[in-house]
Motif scaffolding. Structure first.
Motif, PDB file in Angstrom:
ATOM      1  N   ALA A 142     -13.817  -7.138   1.842  1.00  0.00           N
ATOM      2  CA  ALA A 142     -13.017  -7.825   1.862  1.00  0.00           C
ATOM      3  C   ALA A 142     -11.465  -7.713   0.678  1.00  0.00           C
ATOM      4  O   ALA A 142     -12.153  -7.131  -0.418  1.00  0.00           O
ATOM      5  CB  ALA A 142     -13.043  -9.454   0.796  1.00  0.00           C
ATOM      6  N   LEU A 143     -10.460  -8.243   1.225  1.00  0.00           N
ATOM      7  CA  LEU A 143      -8.794  -7.125   0.634  1.00  0.00           C
ATOM      8  C   LEU A 143      -9.837  -8.013  -0.920  1.00  0.00           C
ATOM      9  O   LEU A 143      -9.089  -7.234  -1.649  1.00  0.00           O
ATOM     10  CB  LEU A 143      -8.231  -7.991   0.599  1.00  0.00           C
TER      11      LEU A 143
ATOM     12  N   THR B 125      -0.828  -7.439  -8.787  1.00  0.00           N
ATOM     13  CA  THR B 125      -0.127  -6.903  -7.508  1.00  0.00           C
ATOM     14  C   THR B 125      -0.889  -7.283  -5.694  1.00  0.00           C
ATOM     15  O   THR B 125      -2.129  -7.468  -5.880  1.00  0.00           O
ATOM     16  CB  THR B 125      -0.819  -5.350  -7.172  1.00  0.00           C
ATOM     17  N   PRO B 126       0.186  -8.555  -5.085  1.00  0.00           N
ATOM     18  CA  PRO B 126      -0.631  -9.048  -4.287  1.00  0.00           C
ATOM     19  C   PRO B 126      -0.981  -7.705  -3.242  1.00  0.00           C
ATOM     20  O   PRO B 126      -0.638  -6.668  -3.404  1.00  0.00           O
ATOM     21  CB  PRO B 126       1.187  -9.282  -4.042  1.00  0.00           C
ATOM     22  N   LEU B 127      -2.061  -8.029  -2.554  1.00  0.00           N
ATOM     23  CA  LEU B 127      -3.087  -7.573  -1.877  1.00  0.00           C
ATOM     24  C   LEU B 127      -2.470  -7.201  -0.219  1.00  0.00           C
ATOM     25  O   LEU B 127      -2.350  -8.927   0.243  1.00  0.00           O
ATOM     26  CB  LEU B 127      -4.570  -7.713  -1.274  1.00  0.00           C
ATOM     27  N   VAL B 128      -1.689  -6.482   0.261  1.00  0.00           N
ATOM     28  CA  VAL B 128      -0.452  -6.440   1.841  1.00  0.00           C
ATOM     29  C   VAL B 128      -1.444  -5.473   1.895  1.00  0.00           C
ATOM     30  O   VAL B 128      -1.838  -4.128   1.981  1.00  0.00           O
ATOM     31  CB  VAL B 128       0.455  -6.030   0.985  1.00  0.00           C
ATOM     32  N   GLN B 129      -1.477  -6.521   3.996  1.00  0.00           N
ATOM     33  CA  GLN B 129      -2.951  -5.544   4.120  1.00  0.00           C
ATOM     34  C   GLN B 129      -2.303  -4.196   4.594  1.00  0.00           C
ATOM     35  O   GLN B 129      -2.649  -2.979   4.619  1.00  0.00           O
ATOM     36  CB  GLN B 129      -3.226  -6.159   5.247  1.00  0.00           C
TER      37      GLN B 129
ATOM     38  N   PHE C  45      -1.953   0.784  -5.348  1.00  0.00           N
ATOM     39  CA  PHE C  45      -2.751   1.210  -5.578  1.00  0.00           C
ATOM     40  C   PHE C  45      -3.069   2.546  -6.112  1.00  0.00           C
ATOM     41  O   PHE C  45      -2.795   3.124  -5.260  1.00  0.00           O
ATOM     42  CB  PHE C  45      -3.652   0.681  -4.325  1.00  0.00           C
ATOM     43  N   ILE C  46      -4.662   3.294  -6.275  1.00  0.00           N
ATOM     44  CA  ILE C  46      -5.147   4.204  -6.753  1.00  0.00           C
ATOM     45  C   ILE C  46      -6.056   4.349  -6.143  1.00  0.00           C
ATOM     46  O   ILE C  46      -6.854   3.751  -6.396  1.00  0.00           O
ATOM     47  CB  ILE C  46      -5.275   4.826  -8.025  1.00  0.00           C
TER      48      ILE C  46
END
Length: 157
Positions: A146-147, A119-123, A101-102
């Motif tokens: 929301a993610l 890219t999997p969304l990782v909390q 993420f940027i």
């Protein structure tokens, strides 16, 4: 290297939010601008804080390339931020293992988010990104809350 006020304030906000020693020691200080990076490091030295721990530099780091950025890499290597002379910041999460993420944060508080496709969304990474952005823009909210709303090139105000 000398920091103009906008750059110092943005770097200070990020460092203070992450409880960096230089920011804690400079909390009540009102420097004359532009302020020398060496002057900030000298405050650490005078306070008895070693500027090296386990071979890693402590305090504010100015890039050696002469471009004029203040940089910081987290101890885990998961995040990086760069603050330009105008106070604009680039926050990168997933740094050593590849950019996930940027966030580009402008001095006027606009935030533009980018996510590496696939890219999997990782909390924990989203939390890291959000925390750093809120150091600069306290009222910022994740788009849509929301993610799944973080997408390449999505811009928020």
């Amino acid at each position: 290297m000398y920091l103009p006020e906008a750059q110092y304030r943005a770097a200070f906000a990020l460092a203070l939010a992450h409880e960096h020693e230089w920011a804690m020691l400079c909390h009540d200080w009102k420097p004359a601008f532009p302020v020398a990076v060496e002057e900030i490091q000298a405050r650490l030295y005078r306070a008895g804080v070693s500027c090296q721990v386990l071979g890693m530099p402590r305090g504010i780091q100015a890039s050696p390339d002469g471009v004029g950025y203040v940089t910081h890499v987290s101890g885990t290597g998961r995040s990086l931020w760069l603050v330009g002379p105008d106070g604009a910041a680039k926050i990168i999460v997933g740094y050593h293992k590849g950019v996930d993420f940027i966030a580009d944060v402008t001095p006027d508080g606009r935030v533009e988010l980018f996510r590496q496709r696939g890219t999997p969304l990782v909390q924990s990474q989203v939390d890291c990104l959000t925390y750093a952005i809120r150091a600069l823009v306290p009222s910022w909210e994740l788009p849509g809350g929301a993610l799944g709303k973080i997408d390449c090139g999505e811009e928020t105000a």
